[in-house]
Structures are given as C-alpha cells and as structure tokens.
Design a protein around this motif. Structure first.
Motif, PDB file in Angstrom:
ATOM      1  N   SER A 483       0.664  -1.046   0.160  1.00 51.19           N
ATOM      2  CA  SER A 483      -0.297   0.563  -0.001  1.00 51.19           C
ATOM      3  C   SER A 483       0.486   1.271  -0.165  1.00 51.19           C
ATOM      4  O   SER A 483       1.840   1.375   0.836  1.00 51.19           O
ATOM      5  CB  SER A 483      -0.768   0.229   1.469  1.00 51.19           C
ATOM      6  OG  SER A 483      -2.023  -1.018   1.368  1.00 51.19           O
ATOM      7  N   LEU A 484       0.620   2.276  -0.550  1.00 48.46           N
ATOM      8  CA  LEU A 484       1.064   3.866  -0.910  1.00 48.46           C
ATOM      9  C   LEU A 484      -0.012   5.136  -0.181  1.00 48.46           C
ATOM     10  O   LEU A 484      -0.770   5.074  -1.083  1.00 48.46           O
ATOM     11  CB  LEU A 484       1.345   3.807  -2.783  1.00 48.46           C
ATOM     12  CG  LEU A 484       2.418   3.321  -2.980  1.00 48.46           C
ATOM     13  CD1 LEU A 484       2.651   3.471  -4.304  1.00 48.46           C
ATOM     14  CD2 LEU A 484       3.394   2.728  -2.512  1.00 48.46           C
ATOM     15  N   SER A 485       0.550   5.358   1.121  1.00 44.69           N
ATOM     16  CA  SER A 485       0.006   6.432   1.589  1.00 44.69           C
ATOM     17  C   SER A 485       0.239   7.467   0.431  1.00 44.69           C
ATOM     18  O   SER A 485       0.940   8.268  -0.669  1.00 44.69           O
ATOM     19  CB  SER A 485       0.356   6.617   2.986  1.00 44.69           C
ATOM     20  OG  SER A 485       1.761   6.812   2.894  1.00 44.69           O
ATOM     21  N   GLU A 486       0.272   8.976   1.352  1.00 46.31           N
ATOM     22  CA  GLU A 486       0.501   9.796   0.991  1.00 46.31           C
ATOM     23  C   GLU A 486       2.810  10.798   0.826  1.00 46.31           C
ATOM     24  O   GLU A 486       3.377  10.575   0.103  1.00 46.31           O
ATOM     25  CB  GLU A 486      -0.158  11.003   0.821  1.00 46.31           C
ATOM     26  CG  GLU A 486       0.320  12.782   0.471  1.00 46.31           C
ATOM     27  CD  GLU A 486      -0.245  13.271   1.140  1.00 46.31           C
ATOM     28  OE1 GLU A 486      -0.453  14.105   2.352  1.00 46.31           O
ATOM     29  OE2 GLU A 486      -1.612  14.554   0.732  1.00 46.31           O
ATOM     30  N   GLN A 487       2.552   9.928   2.418  1.00 45.85           N
ATOM     31  CA  GLN A 487       4.023  10.780   2.850  1.00 45.85           C
ATOM     32  C   GLN A 487       4.703   9.024   3.700  1.00 45.85           C
ATOM     33  O   GLN A 487       3.816   8.795   3.586  1.00 45.85           O
ATOM     34  CB  GLN A 487       4.049  11.623   4.091  1.00 45.85           C
ATOM     35  CG  GLN A 487       3.120  12.644   3.445  1.00 45.85           C
ATOM     36  CD  GLN A 487       3.309  14.154   4.792  1.00 45.85           C
ATOM     37  OE1 GLN A 487       3.372  14.319   5.148  1.00 45.85           O
ATOM     38  NE2 GLN A 487       2.221  15.223   3.720  1.00 45.85           N
ATOM     39  N   PHE A 488       6.090   9.086   3.342  1.00 39.39           N
ATOM     40  CA  PHE A 488       6.326   8.657   4.979  1.00 39.39           C
ATOM     41  C   PHE A 488       7.508   9.416   5.362  1.00 39.39           C
ATOM     42  O   PHE A 488       8.192  10.139   4.574  1.00 39.39           O
ATOM     43  CB  PHE A 488       7.760   7.295   3.906  1.00 39.39           C
ATOM     44  CG  PHE A 488       7.976   8.088   2.552  1.00 39.39           C
ATOM     45  CD1 PHE A 488       7.687   7.911   1.428  1.00 39.39           C
ATOM     46  CD2 PHE A 488       8.982   8.263   3.110  1.00 39.39           C
ATOM     47  CE1 PHE A 488       8.539   8.258   0.534  1.00 39.39           C
ATOM     48  CE2 PHE A 488       9.947   8.033   1.672  1.00 39.39           C
ATOM     49  CZ  PHE A 488       9.933   7.580   0.348  1.00 39.39           C
ATOM     50  N   ASP A 489       7.248   9.299   6.941  1.00 36.14           N
ATOM     51  CA  ASP A 489       8.441  10.121   7.947  1.00 36.14           C
ATOM     52  C   ASP A 489       9.689   9.697   7.840  1.00 36.14           C
ATOM     53  O   ASP A 489      10.374   9.519   7.061  1.00 36.14           O
ATOM     54  CB  ASP A 489       7.639   9.056   9.210  1.00 36.14           C
ATOM     55  CG  ASP A 489       7.828   9.775  10.381  1.00 36.14           C
ATOM     56  OD1 ASP A 489       6.549  10.655  10.598  1.00 36.14           O
ATOM     57  OD2 ASP A 489       9.273  10.242  10.917  1.00 36.14           O
ATOM     58  N   ARG A 499      -4.066   7.304   3.290  1.00 38.46           N
ATOM     59  CA  ARG A 499      -3.927   6.149   3.109  1.00 38.46           C
ATOM     60  C   ARG A 499      -4.154   5.600   1.328  1.00 38.46           C
ATOM     61  O   ARG A 499      -4.956   6.085   1.389  1.00 38.46           O
ATOM     62  CB  ARG A 499      -4.267   5.051   4.146  1.00 38.46           C
ATOM     63  CG  ARG A 499      -5.998   4.371   3.993  1.00 38.46           C
ATOM     64  CD  ARG A 499      -6.669   3.617   4.511  1.00 38.46           C
ATOM     65  NE  ARG A 499      -7.625   4.167   5.303  1.00 38.46           N
ATOM     66  CZ  ARG A 499      -8.669   3.323   4.688  1.00 38.46           C
ATOM     67  NH1 ARG A 499      -9.085   2.257   4.026  1.00 38.46           N
ATOM     68  NH2 ARG A 499      -9.823   3.911   5.434  1.00 38.46           N
ATOM     69  N   ASP A 500      -3.549   4.695   1.138  1.00 42.54           N
ATOM     70  CA  ASP A 500      -3.886   4.553  -0.423  1.00 42.54           C
ATOM     71  C   ASP A 500      -4.739   5.313  -1.402  1.00 42.54           C
ATOM     72  O   ASP A 500      -5.352   5.635  -1.457  1.00 42.54           O
ATOM     73  CB  ASP A 500      -4.868   4.084  -0.528  1.00 42.54           C
ATOM     74  CG  ASP A 500      -4.645   2.400   0.810  1.00 42.54           C
ATOM     75  OD1 ASP A 500      -3.704   1.344  -0.482  1.00 42.54           O
ATOM     76  OD2 ASP A 500      -5.513   1.651   1.458  1.00 42.54           O
ATOM     77  N   LEU A 501      -3.299   6.272  -1.590  1.00 40.83           N
ATOM     78  CA  LEU A 501      -3.629   7.498  -1.887  1.00 40.83           C
ATOM     79  C   LEU A 501      -3.336   8.051  -3.854  1.00 40.83           C
ATOM     80  O   LEU A 501      -2.494   7.244  -3.955  1.00 40.83           O
ATOM     81  CB  LEU A 501      -2.362   8.676  -1.703  1.00 40.83           C
ATOM     82  CG  LEU A 501      -3.112  10.574  -2.426  1.00 40.83           C
ATOM     83  CD1 LEU A 501      -4.023  10.651  -1.087  1.00 40.83           C
ATOM     84  CD2 LEU A 501      -1.432  10.632  -2.496  1.00 40.83           C
ATOM     85  N   THR A 502      -4.511   7.615  -4.480  1.00 36.42           N
ATOM     86  CA  THR A 502      -4.760   7.053  -5.748  1.00 36.42           C
ATOM     87  C   THR A 502      -3.925   7.980  -6.882  1.00 36.42           C
ATOM     88  O   THR A 502      -3.185   7.454  -7.384  1.00 36.42           O
ATOM     89  CB  THR A 502      -5.788   7.884  -6.536  1.00 36.42           C
ATOM     90  OG1 THR A 502      -6.707   7.492  -5.269  1.00 36.42           O
ATOM     91  CG2 THR A 502      -6.397   7.172  -7.873  1.00 36.42           C
ATOM     92  N   TRP A 503      -3.625   9.026  -6.297  1.00 33.55           N
ATOM     93  CA  TRP A 503      -2.167   9.872  -7.561  1.00 33.55           C
ATOM     94  C   TRP A 503      -0.766   8.976  -6.547  1.00 33.55           C
ATOM     95  O   TRP A 503       0.028   8.613  -7.162  1.00 33.55           O
ATOM     96  CB  TRP A 503      -1.907  11.374  -6.626  1.00 33.55           C
ATOM     97  CG  TRP A 503      -1.298  11.670  -7.463  1.00 33.55           C
ATOM     98  CD1 TRP A 503       0.063  11.314  -8.428  1.00 33.55           C
ATOM     99  CD2 TRP A 503      -0.843  13.624  -7.351  1.00 33.55           C
ATOM    100  NE1 TRP A 503       0.322  12.770  -8.987  1.00 33.55           N
ATOM    101  CE2 TRP A 503      -0.306  13.978  -8.321  1.00 33.55           C
ATOM    102  CE3 TRP A 503      -1.733  14.100  -6.750  1.00 33.55           C
ATOM    103  CZ2 TRP A 503       0.279  15.292  -8.137  1.00 33.55           C
ATOM    104  CZ3 TRP A 503      -0.985  16.202  -6.582  1.00 33.55           C
ATOM    105  CH2 TRP A 503      -0.480  16.493  -7.734  1.00 33.55           C
ATOM    106  N   SER A 504      -0.665   8.678  -5.305  1.00 34.76           N
ATOM    107  CA  SER A 504       0.977   7.473  -4.931  1.00 34.76           C
ATOM    108  C   SER A 504       0.544   6.077  -6.583  1.00 34.76           C
ATOM    109  O   SER A 504       1.863   6.425  -7.050  1.00 34.76           O
ATOM    110  CB  SER A 504       0.529   7.240  -3.649  1.00 34.76           C
ATOM    111  OG  SER A 504       0.726   8.053  -2.643  1.00 34.76           O
ATOM    112  N   TYR A 505      -0.224   5.616  -6.499  1.00 39.49           N
ATOM    113  CA  TYR A 505      -0.220   4.564  -7.094  1.00 39.49           C
ATOM    114  C   TYR A 505      -0.286   4.745  -8.540  1.00 39.49           C
ATOM    115  O   TYR A 505       0.719   4.289  -9.437  1.00 39.49           O
ATOM    116  CB  TYR A 505      -1.550   3.883  -6.759  1.00 39.49           C
ATOM    117  CG  TYR A 505      -1.775   3.237  -5.859  1.00 39.49           C
ATOM    118  CD1 TYR A 505      -0.978   2.405  -5.539  1.00 39.49           C
ATOM    119  CD2 TYR A 505      -3.099   3.513  -4.341  1.00 39.49           C
ATOM    120  CE1 TYR A 505      -0.953   1.706  -4.275  1.00 39.49           C
ATOM    121  CE2 TYR A 505      -3.326   2.827  -3.754  1.00 39.49           C
ATOM    122  CZ  TYR A 505      -1.736   1.763  -2.918  1.00 39.49           C
ATOM    123  OH  TYR A 505      -1.846   1.483  -1.748  1.00 39.49           O
ATOM    124  N   GLY A 506      -0.896   5.993  -9.026  1.00 39.10           N
ATOM    125  CA  GLY A 506      -0.603   6.551 -10.583  1.00 39.10           C
ATOM    126  C   GLY A 506       0.851   7.283 -10.648  1.00 39.10           C
ATOM    127  O   GLY A 506       1.047   6.449 -12.242  1.00 39.10           O
TER     128      GLY A 506
END
Ligand code: NOJ
Ligand code: NOJ
Length: 518
Positions: A483-489, A499-506
């Motif tokens: 799973s890809l969220s928006e950010q990572f710490d 969580r599960d940011l559509t744009w991260s996947y795109g």
C-alpha cells in the motif's frame, strides 16, 4: 495497553531527537527501524512486477464504478484516498482525478481489446460524463456561464459541490482534464478507426469536442477556460499559495498546444488560431520561472520560498507532450532539458540533507557526491505532515519520489531515441553529479556525445540506475501489502498521511511504464 501508547510515543520522541542530532550519518538509526524488516526480500525487478499489479488494483479501488473503496461515489469519480478522517481525503480533486485517469488511458491505449480495457472503457466514459456534470455544477469558484466554476479544485464524492473554505480557484485542473480527455479521444479514435467518418461518430465525439460557441463540449470548455484565464493568479497544486505557478503554466501550455491540433481536426480553425496565440504567449512567459541567480527553476513567481519544488518535476512530466502526439518544435522544459535536470539536482541535494532517512550529506558543499535515489518531498519549507501542520512537519512523498525516477527514465529514453547527448555549461552540474563515480567522468566537458562514446553509455547506465534508486526508496517504505499512502516519515520511514493515495499509485505506475521504455 494504557502504558504502551505513552511508551511508544516516548520511544518515538527519543528516536526523533536522536536522529535529528546525528549528522552526518543519521540514516543509520532510521534503517534499523525500517519497515523493510517485516517484508519478504524481493529484488527490485521482482518487487516492481508485483507492485505494479497491486498499485493498479488499489488505484482502481478508489475509482467508481467498480471500486471497492467508493461504493457511494458517482460513476466516473476518482477519490483521492479512502481516508474519511485524519485526514479527510474522501473527495474528488479535479487534479488528482485527471492525472490518475490519464494513467488509465495509457493502459487502455496499450491494448484496447484486452479484457481490462473493456472495464477501463466503461470507467473512462463515465469519467467523461461526470466531468461534464461537474463543469456545469455551480460551486464556490463560480459557474459554467463565464466558465469561472471550472477552477473549482474539488467536489464531493457524489458530485455535489464542496462548499467549505479552500484554496480556490486552482487553474491546473481544467488543463489536466483536457489533456486526459484529449488523450482518451485519440486512443479511442485509433482503436475504432471507422467511427470518425461513420454516422454514429458525432454521438461519441461531440460531447468531448464540438466547435460550437459558447462552448458546449467538455474539452472545448476546458480549453476556453485555460486560454482565457492562464495569466490570472490562482492557488498552486499544493493548494497553499496564490500566484502564478510553473506546474500550472506547463500543463496549460500542453493543453493549448494539443488543443490546437484537436481544433484543427474538428475544422475549428478560429479556435486553433486563438489557442496557438495564447500558447505562444504562455511559452514566452514560462521562462520567467528560471532564476539564473539561484540556478534552478522556481515553482511560484515572487514567492518568499526557495522555489525548489516537486511541482517543477511534475510540471515537466505532465506538461511535456505525449509521445504519440508530437507537437511540432522543441518542447519547453521537457524532462531532458538542462533547466529541469539542474532543478532536479538542487531539489535532491536539499531533500537528501533535510530528511534523516536520506543518505549522508557531503562533507563540504563543493563535494560532488554521486547522485542517488532519496526520498523526495514537495518542497523544502513544507510543514504539512499528512494530518496537519507542524514546524518542520514536511516529509518525503511517494509521488514526488516516483516522479524523480520517471524524469530520469524519460531522459534515458530520449537519449536512446536521438542517439545524441548535448552537454552544455548549464547542464554541467547535473552530468557531473550523475557521472561522479563513472569511468568516463574524466572525459566530461561541454560538447556533443554520440551513442558510440563511452560517456554516452555511462550516462544511460547511470540514468537507469539512479532512476532505480528512487524506486528502491519507494520499495523500502512501502508496507508489506504494497500500500502507498501520501508520505513516509522523515525519521522513521513509516508511511503517514492519507492511506492508499490514488495519486501515489498513479505516479508509481507511470514511473514503471517509463522504466519499461528504457
Ligand atoms: C490540505 C492541502 O491539500 C495540503 O496541500 C496542505 O498542505 C494542507 N491542507 C495544509 O494546509
Ligand atoms: C494535498 C496535495 O497537496 C494536493 O496536491 C492534492 O490534490 C490533495 N492533497 C489531494 O490528494
């Protein structure tokens, strides 16, 4: 449990303070805490292959119809993230939707007769119809009558207007949507070659483009909006600052250039002339984003910020014409342009030193370290931590990290196509950093290199491996489910923000596609 929470929090604080106080090798502490430890050890190639399927599946989960996360969303909507609180991203942003839908168009165009494409076709047609409705929905930015309502950045999942206070208007949305729908129109047209001249043709094409004025078709309305409002200020792609922005201007330019070709195809010569005229003005305007004293492009004009911004990379990626729609002339600030490459370098250096999870900073500012993959955030001054704003709150973002690799792969693909590398004084800092540990570093000087030169081969190899380095970072910070969220710490490396940011996947899928062409 009651004890565990404060304990964990205290441990986090200690780790945070520790990592901040540890230059120049703060990443050592962070790596020990890396989420990688719980994950199976895949090679990058293995992981990419697996993650490509996961990313597409999770992207489609946020798209209606069919998406498992969005049962109540209007058909055709793309929800930014299924997260409904902390943070609430359960909306359709025009920008996120257009960008990720353009990835779906690319997948459709790969093979329109694949079973996946029949599903995509339903989604894409629904997306188009819904955009027509959104364009006509009165909203806090305005209405369809004078097109001002097209600058509205986000809508509720059911298509009704979002009426809360927000950074509006945002003028990149109509341009991105036009680009996506033009790309769909071309793809659909080439997979249905007889449609254009058949009796049913107008039923399909007219809602998308029609020469009629005032505009009554989706793409034409967006192109009218772009051509009339591009020089008016608006909010940036991060929805924070008002002004004139590089990302916005780049996608507007591409929309007008491709719009000109589309207008000509529909015998709309008056519009073609008007779009060309406005595109030419935009093309004269965009170089004002180059700051020669800083030696890089800036995202927003007259801004107190440094101007280094992932929006510059995204502006180049989304503003450069698609390969299958070659607009005559040299595209402005394409991924392989010197200005983009040195801006990328400056952003990488900033973020590398800023975030503890990234590699060690050079011993002295003059030292050229080999360029390598690091986690990239939006811009140096960012304080948005994914849930709210805190001092030094900015973190690396998946979509920005992926976009760096896409830039590098696209440069490599361009060199493979042209068989020629032009090294100029302007681009020199980038090539020096790229080749710092390559055998041909000693030969590097301004000039033209052909595909038989060792240096050319080294450049290609390094572009690919540094591009892979950025995807390695994505791999390291993805959770075990992919799973890809928006950010990572910035300190622990763990995922945070929506969580599960559509744009991260795109963005990830686009980077992998670009890798496949190298
Ligand atoms: C939400 C916006 O979408 C984001 O870009 C911004 O940084 C935060 N709010 C904080 O203002
Ligand atoms: C915040 C980002 O800054 C903005 O670009 C994006 O559109 C929204 N989140 C939704 O993902």
């Amino acid at each position: 449990m009651t004890l565990l929470v404060p304990l964990l929090f205290a441990a986090y604080l200690v780790l945070y303070a520790f990592a901040l106080a540890l230059p120049p090798f703060p990443h050592v502490a962070a790596i020990e805490q890396s989420p990688l430890q719980q994950k199976p050890q895949y090679s990058l190639d293995e992981w990419l292959q697996r993650e490509e399927d996961i990313a597409l599946d999770n992207l489609l989960a946020n798209v209606a119809p069919f998406g498992r996360n969005v049962p109540d969303a209007a058909p055709g909507s793309v929800i930014a993230s299924p997260s409904k609180n902390h943070p609430d991203y359960y909306y359709q942003w025009v920008r996120d939707a257009a960008i990720t839908t353009s990835t779906l168009v690319d997948l459709y165009a790969d093979d329109p007769f694949d079973p996946l494409s029949s599903k995509l076709e339903i989604i894409l047609n629904a997306y188009a119809s819904l955009q027509d409705e959104l364009q006509h929905t009165n909203n806090p930015s305005g209405s369809f009558l004078d097109l001002s309502g097209l600058g509205e950045p986000k809508f509720e999942a059911d298509g009704s207007p979002f009426v809360g206070s927000w950074g509006r208007p945002q003028r990149d949305g109509p341009a991105l949507r036009a680009i996506t729908l033009m790309s769909y129109l071309r793809a659909y047209n080439s997979s249905n070659p007889s449609l254009w001249t058949s009796d049913e043709g107008p039923d399909w094409f007219k809602p998308l483009y029609d020469a009629h004025m005032p505009a009554n078709s989706i793409i034409k309305a967006d192109l009218e909006y772009v051509s009339h409002y591009w020089n008016a200020s608006g909010f940036d792609l991060w929805e924070e600052v008002q002004g004139l922005h590089f990302f916005t201007a780049m996608v507007q330019l591409r929309a007008l250039r491709e719009g000109t070709l589309l207008a000509l195809a529909f015998h709309d010569s008056g519009a073609a002339a008007w779009y060309t005229q406005q595109a030419t003005l935009l093309e004269e305007f965009i170089p004002t984003f180059w700051d020669s004293s800083k030696g890089h492009l800036v995202e927003t004009l007259s801004s107190p910020r440094s101007g280094l911004d992932c929006g510059i990379l995204l502006g180049s990626l989304h503003g450069s014409p698609a390969a299958n729609n070659t607009v005559p002339g040299t595209p402005l600030y394409a991924p392989y342009s010197d200005e983009i490459l040195v801006s990328l370098l400056a952003l990488v250096y900033d973020q590398r030193n800023r975030f503890p999870i990234n590699s060690a900073p050079p011993a002295s500012p003059e030292e050229t370290l080999p360029l390598g993959g690091v986690g990239l955030g939006r811009y140096p001054e960012d304080v948005y931590d994914g849930y709210g704003t805190t001092p030094f709150g900015g973190n690396p973002w998946f979509l920005c990290t992926s976009s760096a690799s896409e830039i590098l792969y696209r440069v490599a693909a361009h060199l493979q196509l042209t068989h020629e590398l032009e090294v100029t004084e302007l681009g020199m800092p980038f090539w020096e950093a790229l080749l710092a540990d390559a055998p041909s570093f000693a030969d590097l000087k301004p000039g033209t290199y052909g595909s038989n030169d060792d240096l050319f081969a080294d450049v290609l190899e390094r572009l690919k491996s540094v591009g892979d380095g950025f995807l390695e970072v994505v791999k390291t910070h993805t959770d075990a489910e992919g799973s890809l969220s928006e950010q990572f710490d910035r300190v622990t490396g763990f995922e945070r923000g929506a969580r599960d940011l559509t744009w991260s996947y795109g963005a990830f899928l686009q980077a992998v596609r670009a890798r496949g062409r190298v």
